[in-house]
Design an enzyme around this catalytic site. Structure first.
Site, PDB file in Angstrom:
ATOM      1  CG  ASP A 144     -50.402 -32.654 -83.231  1.00 32.75           C
ATOM      2  OD1 ASP A 144     -51.333 -32.156 -82.726  1.00 32.75           O
ATOM      3  OD2 ASP A 144     -49.228 -32.656 -82.547  1.00 32.75           O
ATOM      4  CE  LYS A 175     -47.526 -33.280 -88.392  1.00 32.31           C
ATOM      5  NZ  LYS A 175     -47.714 -34.335 -87.421  1.00 32.31           N
TER       6      LYS A 175
END
Length: 211
Positions: free
Chosen positions: A138, A120
């Site tokens: 997220d 991420k």
């Protein structure tokens, strides 16, 4: 959800915010990397407050390395998990100096090899600092993608792969920011603000709420 509806959703989000930006404050790829690393399980607001004091003092790998772990902790102690984050920041700075001439590498594998940097974080840096069409999923993006039925998946990796598949090329660079901002301010977790949502008529969330 069909592709025609997806394109209309993305078109509206683009019209509302043609040039979306991260809410983290940064002026170099290195500052962005450190800010994203610090933002895990913390708000962008709390990170910005800490880095507003840290970066004027140290905003290069060597300068932060010179602070040492305890020195970094003093600046970031208001952020959750600051002890482990300080350790990772120092380790990351050391690797950047030793292996990358003090520069943030524009390379996924090299980024993911840095302590505290996962897929991420690498996606955010590649997208925001270097303009890659990556999509960092997220909690906000995961929620919006599943709730609206835009790109459903059981975990963040599944949602990321689905988004990469269904989002047309022209929207890919900015879709990360559009979805995260939509999830942060409109399609919020507990009580989504459906009545003030610009894509309410396109969304396939069955339990829609009026403001």
């Amino acid at each position: 959800m069909n592709n025609q509806k997806r394109v209309e959703i993305l078109t509206r989000l683009r019209e509302q915010n043609p040039h979306p930006q991260t809410e983290l404050e940064w002026r170099s790829p290195f500052e962005l990397l450190i800010s994203v690393l610090l933002s895990a399980q913390a708000t962008d607001v709390s990170v910005n407050k800490a880095t507003a004091k840290l970066y004027p003092v140290a905003n290069t790998p060597q300068a932060i390395l010179d602070l040492g772990v305890e020195g970094v902790k003093e600046y970031i102690k208001t952020i959750g998990l600051f002890n482990s984050k300080a350790e990772n920041v120092i380790k990351t700075c050391r690797i950047l100096i030793e292996k990358h001439n003090g520069e943030v590498p524009e390379d996924r594998a090299a980024l993911e090899a840095l302590p505290g940097v996962g897929r991420k974080t690498a996606n955010v840096v590649l997208n925001t600092a270097f303009g890659w069409p990556t999509i960092a999923v997220d909690t906000h993006i995961f929620r919006v993608s599943n709730r609206t039925k835009f790109a459903m998946g059981k975990n963040v990796d599944e949602v990321e792969q689905k988004l990469l598949k269904v989002v047309p090329k022209e929207f890919k660079v900015d879709v990360h920011h559009w979805l995260i901002l939509h999830g942060r301010y409109t399609c919020v977790a507990r009580k989504p603000r459906c009545g003030s949502c610009i894509i309410e008529d396109l969304c396939e969330f069955k339990e829609k709420l009026s403001d």
